[in-house]
Design an enzyme around this catalytic site. Structure first.
Site, short mmCIF file in Angstrom:
data_model
loop_
_atom_site.label_atom_id
_atom_site.label_comp_id
_atom_site.label_asym_id
_atom_site.label_seq_id
_atom_site.Cartn_x
_atom_site.Cartn_y
_atom_site.Cartn_z
N GLY A 105 -28.22 0.64 1.30
CA GLY A 105 -27.23 1.41 2.36
C GLY A 105 -27.98 1.89 3.47
O GLY A 105 -27.30 2.47 4.29
N HIS A 131 -32.69 12.72 17.86
CA HIS A 131 -33.33 11.65 17.52
C HIS A 131 -32.61 11.14 16.19
O HIS A 131 -32.41 12.21 15.39
CB HIS A 131 -34.71 11.66 17.27
CG HIS A 131 -35.49 10.46 16.79
ND1 HIS A 131 -35.75 9.71 15.76
CD2 HIS A 131 -36.27 9.52 17.65
CE1 HIS A 131 -36.24 8.60 15.40
NE2 HIS A 131 -36.77 8.50 16.87
N PRO A 132 -32.18 9.92 15.94
CA PRO A 132 -31.51 9.54 14.59
C PRO A 132 -32.24 9.84 13.34
O PRO A 132 -31.63 10.51 12.49
CB PRO A 132 -31.30 8.22 14.73
CG PRO A 132 -31.38 7.89 16.24
CD PRO A 132 -32.47 8.80 16.69
N ASN A 133 -33.52 9.71 13.40
CA ASN A 133 -34.43 9.97 12.05
C ASN A 133 -34.82 11.57 12.20
O ASN A 133 -34.84 12.26 11.20
CB ASN A 133 -35.50 9.11 11.99
CG ASN A 133 -35.25 7.69 11.93
OD1 ASN A 133 -34.90 7.09 12.97
ND2 ASN A 133 -35.23 7.11 10.70
N SER A 141 -32.83 11.31 3.04
CA SER A 141 -33.05 10.05 2.83
C SER A 141 -31.88 9.00 2.53
O SER A 141 -30.92 9.55 2.19
CB SER A 141 -34.07 9.72 2.01
OG SER A 141 -34.40 8.39 1.49
N THR A 189 8.43 -7.19 -31.17
CA THR A 189 6.58 -7.30 -31.51
C THR A 189 6.47 -8.85 -31.60
O THR A 189 7.28 -9.45 -32.17
CB THR A 189 6.58 -6.65 -32.95
OG1 THR A 189 7.07 -7.13 -34.00
CG2 THR A 189 6.74 -4.89 -32.66
N HIS A 190 5.39 -9.08 -31.22
CA HIS A 190 4.91 -10.67 -30.81
C HIS A 190 5.88 -11.17 -30.28
O HIS A 190 6.15 -12.52 -30.38
CB HIS A 190 4.85 -11.35 -32.42
CG HIS A 190 3.85 -10.74 -33.23
ND1 HIS A 190 2.60 -10.93 -33.36
CD2 HIS A 190 4.18 -9.49 -34.16
CE1 HIS A 190 2.04 -10.33 -34.16
NE2 HIS A 190 3.03 -9.28 -34.71
N SER A 320 13.44 -17.36 -3.15
CA SER A 320 13.02 -18.71 -2.92
C SER A 320 13.65 -19.05 -1.49
O SER A 320 14.47 -18.76 -0.98
CB SER A 320 13.96 -19.30 -4.11
OG SER A 320 13.88 -20.82 -3.88
N SER A 321 12.73 -20.05 -1.05
CA SER A 321 12.89 -20.78 0.08
C SER A 321 13.87 -22.11 0.01
O SER A 321 14.37 -22.53 0.95
CB SER A 321 11.58 -21.36 0.87
OG SER A 321 11.19 -22.16 0.10
N LYS A 326 18.49 -16.38 -5.26
CA LYS A 326 17.48 -16.12 -6.23
C LYS A 326 16.53 -14.82 -5.64
O LYS A 326 16.10 -14.81 -4.77
CB LYS A 326 16.40 -17.23 -6.34
CG LYS A 326 15.47 -17.12 -7.78
CD LYS A 326 14.62 -18.32 -7.91
CE LYS A 326 13.87 -18.22 -9.32
NZ LYS A 326 13.01 -17.29 -9.21
N ASN A 328 13.33 -12.14 -7.14
CA ASN A 328 12.45 -12.01 -8.18
C ASN A 328 11.97 -10.57 -8.17
O ASN A 328 12.04 -9.90 -7.24
CB ASN A 328 11.20 -12.78 -7.62
CG ASN A 328 11.62 -14.34 -7.47
OD1 ASN A 328 12.53 -14.88 -8.27
ND2 ASN A 328 10.97 -15.27 -6.47
N GLU A 333 4.96 -8.14 -9.66
CA GLU A 333 4.22 -9.27 -9.46
C GLU A 333 3.03 -8.62 -8.46
O GLU A 333 1.59 -8.78 -8.86
CB GLU A 333 4.70 -10.51 -8.64
CG GLU A 333 5.62 -11.20 -9.66
CD GLU A 333 6.65 -12.14 -9.04
OE1 GLU A 333 6.49 -12.14 -7.67
OE2 GLU A 333 7.34 -12.71 -9.43
#
Length: 470
Positions: A105, A131-133, A141, A189-190, A320-321, A326, A328, A333
């Protein structure tokens, strides 16, 4: 070099670089822009703002110390003011470096240093060049600043955005659980019929899932907020005054109200971003919980004629188009798509987190990108799911009860009276003849009217225990 139209000439330790004339950055940032034209996606704004906060507090601490003579009080104040502008989001467009960059980084840290230095220099006048540094990056650092900024940004995102969003979703589910406390429906269940439950019990279970995911994320914050500031290049603290990191972190904690502390072992914290990996894992856990909730909701709303149709969801948009009328479960989703992205993000973070070598992990930008995106996506979709879907659930109580009463699974309550094998035989007869279970059992005369009523009281069956009467 003579200046070019539309450009100015900057220099760094490698020489001269042409920089767009109106750019707030300098030579090192421009080199990174040219070196990494990869995704077109820059680091997250929240990370930019965290860098600004760290630079601001570092400047304040540096200016107050006699052992950092390069940063005077006036310069420190100018740097801090400029850095706070960055933290406030006023200069986000001055951070053009691609997220896929040098793994430490450094490019983004220098981007922050250059932007802040230019702003501070302008405030002080040409005779006081910052100065940047030497000045903005004093006592720091990239190797301690950048991971600290990621952790600061992630801590802020989880505490201020994601935890409240998950709480909001959990409250919406709890409200619905109370409202639907007596709506009896078939358990499953299941994906097969099971003994009855109430819709309120199901939604209450969903609320608990979300609350537990929230609490697990909250549990990560003390480790995520332990910052390695002051470790500088390799964790030893070279070129940083003693106590510098601790003081900066204390200032950050006061300014933000976040649970920030100094890392107990800065070398470990800089070399291994394990707290970020842990946080990503809990984000994945929250995503998994939301998938369960969203899938159950859209199953129950399936139909309206050929599905379960036990609940109705708010109609948000045409579905739906080609098929008029319809509608949804679009927010369900959206939730599951977000979860898929978060789970994928976590896979990237897990791999990236494993790639540390000796004193540094060089996958930090991609870790930041994925963790911060996951936080943001989960927070946004949780609020939408709560407000535009869960709050608007309407139960079809009659259909729910009819399904529960028609299910052969309610015969489970006969086991204490007739035994497992006799009950199974009656269920098979019901399936073969189409006669309701209650009618078959009543015809046998094996149960008293009181026992029969208790055994087929579907609401009572949701409360557990053995249904015995008479």
């Amino acid at each position: 070099m003579a200046p070019h139209a539309g450009f100015r000439t900057e220099h760094d330790s490698m020489g001269e670089v042409r920089v767009p004339a109106d750019a707030g950055w300098g030579a090192q940032t421009q080199r990174a822009v040219e070196n990494f034209p990869i995704s077109g996606r820059t680091i997250e704004p929240r990370l930019i703002h965290a860098l600004g906060l760290i630079k601001a507090e570092a400047a304040v601490v540096n200016a107050a110390r006699r052992d950092v003579p390069t940063v005077t009080r006036a310069m420190g104040a100018a740097i801090a003011a400029a850095a706070l502008e960055v933290a406030d989001g006023r200069h986000d467009r001055e951070f053009p470096v691609d997220v896929f960059q040098t793994g430490s980084g450094t490019s983004s840290n220098m981007n922050a240093n250059e932007v802040i230095a230019r702003l501070a220099s302008a405030a002080l006048g040409d005779d006081h060049a910052v100065h940047p540094n030497d000045h903005v990056n004093a006592s720091q650092s990239s190797n301690d600043v950048f991971p600290s900024a990621i952790q600061l940004a992630a801590t802020a995102g989880i505490q201020t955005d994601l935890l409240p969003a998950l709480s909001r979703l959990a409250r919406a589910l709890r409200r619905q659980a109370r409202a639907q406390a007596k709506v009896v429906k078939a358990g499953r269940t299941h994906l097969m019929d099971a003994v009855p439950v109430t819709l309120g019990q199901e939604l209450g279970g969903h609320a608990t899932q979300v609350e537990q995911a929230r609490d697990r994320l909250a549990g990560v914050l003390p480790r995520l907020g332990a910052l390695p500031l002051g470790g500088t290049a390799v964790g030893t603290g070279i070129n940083a005054p003693r106590g510098f990191g601790r003081t900066v972190i204390r200032h950050l904690a006061t300014r933000t109200g976040l649970p920030l502390t100094e890392a107990g072992d800065r070398m470990a914290a800089q070399a291994a971003p394990d707290a970020l990996v842990e946080a990503s894992g809990q984000l994945r856990g929250a995503a998994v919980a939301l998938v369960k909730v969203a899938n159950d909701v859209r199953w129950m709303a399936s139909g309206p004629r050929t599905g379960l149709a036990e609940i109705r969801l708010p109609d948000l948009q045409p579905g739906s188009s080609i098929m008029p009328g319809k509608v949804n479960p679009v927010l369900c989703e959206a939730v599951t798509q977000v979860a898929a992205q978060v789970i994928g993000n976590d896979a990237t973070v897990a791999f990236a987190g494993s790639q540390g070598s000796f004193e540094l992990n060089t996958y930090l930008p991609v870790i930041a990108r994925n963790v911060l995106e996951s936080i943001d996506l989960l927070a946004r979709v949780s609020v939408l799911f709560a407000d535009r879907c869960i709050d608007g659930i309407e139960a079809d109580g009659d259909r729910c009860r009819a399904n529960a009463e028609a299910s052969p699974a309610i015969a489970t309550s006969l086991n204490p009276y007739l035994g497992y094998e006799r009950t199974a035989a009656l269920i098979e007869e019901s399936a073969a003849t189409g006669r309701p279970m209650r009618e078959l059992v009543e015809a046998t005369g094996e149960l008293t009217p009181e026992q029969l009523a208790a055994a087929f009281d579907v609401l009572a069956l949701t409360r557990g225990g053995i249904s015995r009467s008479g």
